[in-house]
Design a protein around this motif. Structure first.
Motif, PDB file in Angstrom:
ATOM      1  N   TRP A  82       5.179  -0.157   1.370  1.00 13.84           N
ATOM      2  CA  TRP A  82       5.376   0.534   2.654  1.00 13.84           C
ATOM      3  C   TRP A  82       6.701   0.133   3.291  1.00 13.84           C
ATOM      4  CZ3 TRP A  82       5.879  -1.474   7.622  1.00 13.84           C
ATOM      5  CH2 TRP A  82       5.878  -0.529   8.647  1.00 13.84           C
ATOM      6  N   TRP A 112       4.678   9.147   3.050  1.00 12.30           N
ATOM      7  CA  TRP A 112       4.070   7.868   2.725  1.00 12.30           C
ATOM      8  C   TRP A 112       2.655   8.074   2.186  1.00 12.30           C
ATOM      9  CZ3 TRP A 112       3.846   3.327   0.983  1.00 12.30           C
ATOM     10  CH2 TRP A 112       2.701   2.532   1.166  1.00 12.30           C
ATOM     11  N   HIS A 116      -1.630   2.456  10.117  1.00 13.08           N
ATOM     12  CA  HIS A 116      -1.282   3.867   9.915  1.00 13.08           C
ATOM     13  C   HIS A 116      -1.637   4.688  11.156  1.00 13.08           C
ATOM     14  CE1 HIS A 116      -1.417   7.982   8.290  1.00 13.08           C
ATOM     15  NE2 HIS A 116      -0.511   7.540   7.429  1.00 13.08           N
ATOM     16  N   ARG A 141       3.119   8.858  -1.361  1.00 11.83           N
ATOM     17  CA  ARG A 141       3.514   7.656  -2.098  1.00 11.83           C
ATOM     18  C   ARG A 141       2.332   6.711  -2.265  1.00 11.83           C
ATOM     19  NH1 ARG A 141       5.836   5.259  -6.086  1.00 11.83           N
ATOM     20  NH2 ARG A 141       6.784   3.235  -5.610  1.00 11.83           N
ATOM     21  N   ARG A 142       1.532   6.580  -1.220  1.00  6.69           N
ATOM     22  CA  ARG A 142       0.344   5.732  -1.309  1.00  6.69           C
ATOM     23  C   ARG A 142      -0.629   6.261  -2.343  1.00  6.69           C
ATOM     24  NH1 ARG A 142      -4.815   5.430  -0.096  1.00  6.69           N
ATOM     25  NH2 ARG A 142      -4.770   7.641   0.426  1.00  6.69           N
ATOM     26  N   TRP A 179       9.490   1.802   1.459  1.00  4.53           N
ATOM     27  CA  TRP A 179       9.514   3.239   1.750  1.00  4.53           C
ATOM     28  C   TRP A 179      10.084   3.500   3.139  1.00  4.53           C
ATOM     29  CZ3 TRP A 179       9.133   7.436  -1.072  1.00  4.53           C
ATOM     30  CH2 TRP A 179       8.912   8.656  -0.443  1.00  4.53           C
ATOM     31  N   TYR A 180       9.668   2.716   4.104  1.00  4.34           N
ATOM     32  CA  TYR A 180      10.177   2.844   5.471  1.00  4.34           C
ATOM     33  C   TYR A 180      11.684   2.587   5.510  1.00  4.34           C
ATOM     34  CZ  TYR A 180      10.959   1.356  10.362  1.00  4.34           C
ATOM     35  OH  TYR A 180      11.451   1.204  11.626  1.00  4.34           O
TER      36      TYR A 180
END
Length: 803
Positions: free
Chosen positions: A211, A303, A633, A306-307, A214-215
């Motif tokens: 995460w 995200w 989240h 991606r998760r 990705w952020y």
């Protein structure tokens, strides 16, 4: 790890005896650095691992399928990717593994279970082994809570440094490989080896770094657009019509900014202030606010995709969290009240509803009290600004006297930052106390409750002063001759003639910059100092008179004991820091377009800093499984919604965009003359936005009779002196209309984008369906093969009884 002087000998002996009964092997060894410390090394034989792997439904490979070979591309190699030979032993990089929980393909017993999987199996056994005769007298966590043991941790696989280069001699162990290919500062621009992180630290920590990466990657386009908006303001700063009018207003006399020591001043004195304001309050502000609102939605939606890919690759799609054991504190508090657990069917302690409600009310009252404390601190800073305003305006140094507004804002922000950091220490203790007062049933409930309190506390602490500057500063100051005063003594602070946005920008920039520096220093500096102190103590003579000055001679468990344990709150502090930064990056981004750039630079450092900390400065945390980032989240989605509202109000109320827009299309020289350049349409804007006041009405002894001030009011010689003009109501209507249109437009775009982007990629859905089909086919083939063997065994006779 336990102390020899610990009085809990009976519990420890019973616990270790039961561990041996479960099939584990225990080996005791004294510490070489502390005479009172004893280590218990827990070994799990192959048969024990297999037994508990079946009980825990751990899914292991039963067939390997080689992926398609990649076609060589004429494009240059991506410099951000790690070299393939850098990760020589990661089968996940080359193989797609079909998983099942009842059929195993065993090639090598030593490597069949990964290190983190073995640790997880052992922790499962430790959590469910009794130490006293009783229903719930079990678990290593309870023994750690009553000081039977000092610590329980999986050791690192070895040292993280080697005398030989990794390229020529290879990695000594996975920890060494992680350090060389992830935690080392020299590879800050490389992608993270997520599969290796997950295999060494577990899925929960792997998801955090996934995460965070990705952020950080998503911040790149936001930072680029923010820099372009800032550069646009920089290049148009000198040519801005508003700045020109302010710089050329040598004869425009402004009303005094304070009561006692201030004198009338010339508008051109604030030329630099006006130019700096234009850097952040220009035509690109609205575009960037809309862009960042959409960016937040795209970030969260992608995200999710991606998760989904990670949970598939890490085989977490069908994984469900096990029924968690009760916290020892919960068991001790409610041991006399029991009810049957609807899942396990066994009696367990139960918290009555009335007790839970009363504790929750006390906790909520504590939260409101702390928020009130924050607001009190903000009020104190406001009072300081009012006092400092008069002092700086009458300062003996001409430089400070000329730039008294910068001096007031700067000192106010610095004091506010010190208050914020001081209150954060108090908040953590209060949040911890309130969470324990609630007596959460399980560890995950405790973590979620603590996380929410910490976020609420620190979010209000960080942003309350920012909200004051954005929406209250200068809104209730009154007008010359009728100023509103605090305690009938201090006149409320006014906005600069060019707007209040520069104060908001300064507030955000200082807090964001210094807070990130402070956090990074504390994250790395504190463990380094503590470990240095531990190494210093290790240089003394150890147990048995043996000199242990050479740390390399120590066994790994002794080295790890002298490292720092992972935070008691787990990943709460790591997520909290990034989520608060996400709020700063999105909520008031219209006032500070460089916020994404600062966040990007900080996160590039943060990834390697956290990696270095996990690999070198902390004991190895217990591997844990997770399918998402948890409560964070939902918090991120809430921040995204709040960001749209605040940016709409910042542009409409704090910025001068709407007054300039109304003037250009309603009162400016371009009205009814067709389209002209924006600067031409803003000619005369400053004169239109300044009202006139007769200073002789207040018996002011100044040589000037009339002065100007920022407002839309009738002049003193009109029939209705100092009443709001029609332009004021036009601007007010435009502000309200902009807020409504902006919010509906952006929310519509956000919802449409969220609808367009599915949570799971189509190719992943196809792969999952394909895998399910292949598994069913293989099960059918296996059943058919079994039936054929039975038929041959029975001499060709086959009998099947249909149900």
């Amino acid at each position: 790890v336990y102390k020899k002087s610990s009085p809990q000998v009976e519990k420890r002996c019973t616990f270790e005896k039961n561990l041996r009964a479960e099939g584990l092997m225990l080996e005791k060894e004294p510490s070489l650095t502390n005479n009172d410390i004893m280590f218990v090394k827990v070994h799990a034989p192959w048969d024990t691992l297999c037994k508990y792997a079946e009980q825990m439904n751990i899914r292991m490979p039963f067939r390997f399928h080689l992926r398609c070979r990649q076609i060589k591309s004429w494009l240059p190699r991506n410099p951000m990717k790690l070299d393939k030979e850098a990760l020589p032993d990661l089968e996940e990089s080359d193989w797609r593994v079909h998983m099942c929980c009842y059929s195993f393909t065993i090639n090598n017993r030593e490597t069949f279970f990964s290190n983190s999987t073995r640790s997880r199996i052992l922790h499962h056994v430790l959590q469910r082994t009794k130490y006293e005769e009783g229903k719930l007298k079990m678990g290593i966590n309870r023994l750690l809570g009553n000081n039977t043991y000092e610590a329980a941790f999986p050791p690192h696989e070895g040292g993280y440094k080697s005398r030989h280069p990794i390229k020529t001699h290879g990695a000594q162990n996975h920890r060494h490989l992680l350090y060389e290919r992830w935690a080392r500062w020299g590879i800050w621009y490389k992608y993270q080896p997520l599969d290796l992180i997950r295999r060494y630290f577990g899925e929960k920590i792997g998801l955090y770094f996934a995460w965070l990466g990705w952020y950080t990657g998503m911040l790149i386009p936001a930072a680029l657009v923010g820099v372009f908006v800032f550069l646009y303001g920089l290049f148009t700063m000198d040519s801005s019509q508003v700045s020109k009018e302010i710089c050329e207003a040598n004869t425009t006399i402004m009303c005094p900014m304070c009561e006692e020591t201030c004198e009338p001043w010339t508008l051109s004195d604030s030329c630099v202030y006006a130019k700096v304001t234009h850097l952040f309050d220009n035509g690109g502000t609205v575009f960037f606010a809309i862009f960042m609102a959409i960016w937040a939605t795209v970030f969260l939606e992608f995200w999710k995709r991606r998760r989904a890919e990670l949970t598939y690759d890490w085989d977490l799609i069908d994984w469900e969290e096990e029924e968690e054991e009760l916290r020892p504190q919960f068991e001790a508090k409610y041991s006399g009240v029991e009810r049957v657990n609807p899942i396990s069917g066994k009696p367990e302690p139960f918290q009555p509803f009335t007790d839970k409600l009363s504790r929750l009310m006390v906790s909520v009252s504590g939260i409101f009290f702390m928020i009130s404390l924050v607001l009190t601190a903000v009020f104190a800073v406001v009072v300081f600004r009012l006092i400092a305003m008069e002092k700086f305006a009458s300062f003996r140094w001409y430089f400070v006297k000329k730039n008294w507004q910068f001096a007031t804002s700067g000192t106010g922000v610095c004091i506010n930052f010190m208050i914020i950091m001081s209150l954060n220490v108090v908040y953590e203790k209060v949040a911890y106390l309130l969470t324990n007062l609630e007596h959460p049933r399980t560890e995950s409930e405790w973590e979620n409750s603590f996380s929410l309190k910490m976020f609420l506390f620190q979010f209000v602490n960080l942003n309350s002063s920012t909200f004051y500057i954005a929406f209250f500063l200068g809104r209730f100051a009154g007008r010359p001759g009728k100023y509103n005063k605090l305690f009938n003594r201090w006149r409320l602070e006014e906005c600069h003639p060019s707007g209040c946005l520069i104060d908001l920008c300064l507030q955000m920039g200082v807090i964001m910059f210094f807070k990130q520096i402070w956090n990074n220093f504390m994250e790395l500096g504190y463990p380094l100092l503590q470990n240095w102190w531990s190494r210093r103590k290790m240089k003394k003579v150890g147990g048995g008179g043996q000199n242990v000055e050479n740390k390399a001679q120590l066994p790994q468990w002794d080295k790890d004991w002298n490292l720092q344990p992972m935070n008691a709150h787990g990943l709460v502090d790591e997520y909290l820091e990034m989520v608060l930064q996400f709020g700063f990056t999105t909520i008031f981004v219209a006032a500070f377009p460089l916020a994404p750039l600062l966040a990007l630079l900080n996160n590039i450092i943060e990834i390697r800093l956290d990696a270095y900390k996990f690999v070198t400065q902390w004991r190895r945390p217990m591997p844990a499984r997770a399918t998402d980032i948890g409560i964070w989240h939902g918090i991120l989605e809430g921040i995204g919604v709040l960001a749209v509202i605040t940016n709409a109000f910042v542009i409409a109320i704090t910025s001068d965009y709407i007054p300039r827009f109304v003037y250009a299309f309603k009162y400016g020289p371009c009205v009814d003359k067709g389209h002209h350049h924006e600067d031409e349409c803003l000619r005369g804007y400053m004169n239109s936005s300044l009202s006139v006041f007769d200073m002789w009405e207040t018996k002011n002894s100044s040589q000037f009779r009339y002065c100007r001030y920022r407002d839309y009011r009738a002049p003193p010689w009109s029939s209705v002196p100092y009443e709001f003009t029609l332009q004021f109501w036009h601007v007010l209507a435009a502000r309200l209309a902009f807020i409504i249109v902006f919010e509906h437009l952006v929310y519509g775009i956000k919802s449409f984008i969220a609808y367009l982007i599915p949570d799971m990629p189509k190719d992943l859905c196809d792969r999952m369906r394909r895998e399910k089909y292949l598994m069913q086919e293989m099960m059918y083939e296996a059943e058919l093969e079994h039936l054929q063997k039975e038929r041959k065994k029975n001499g060709g006779r086959y009998h099947h009884e249909w149900p």
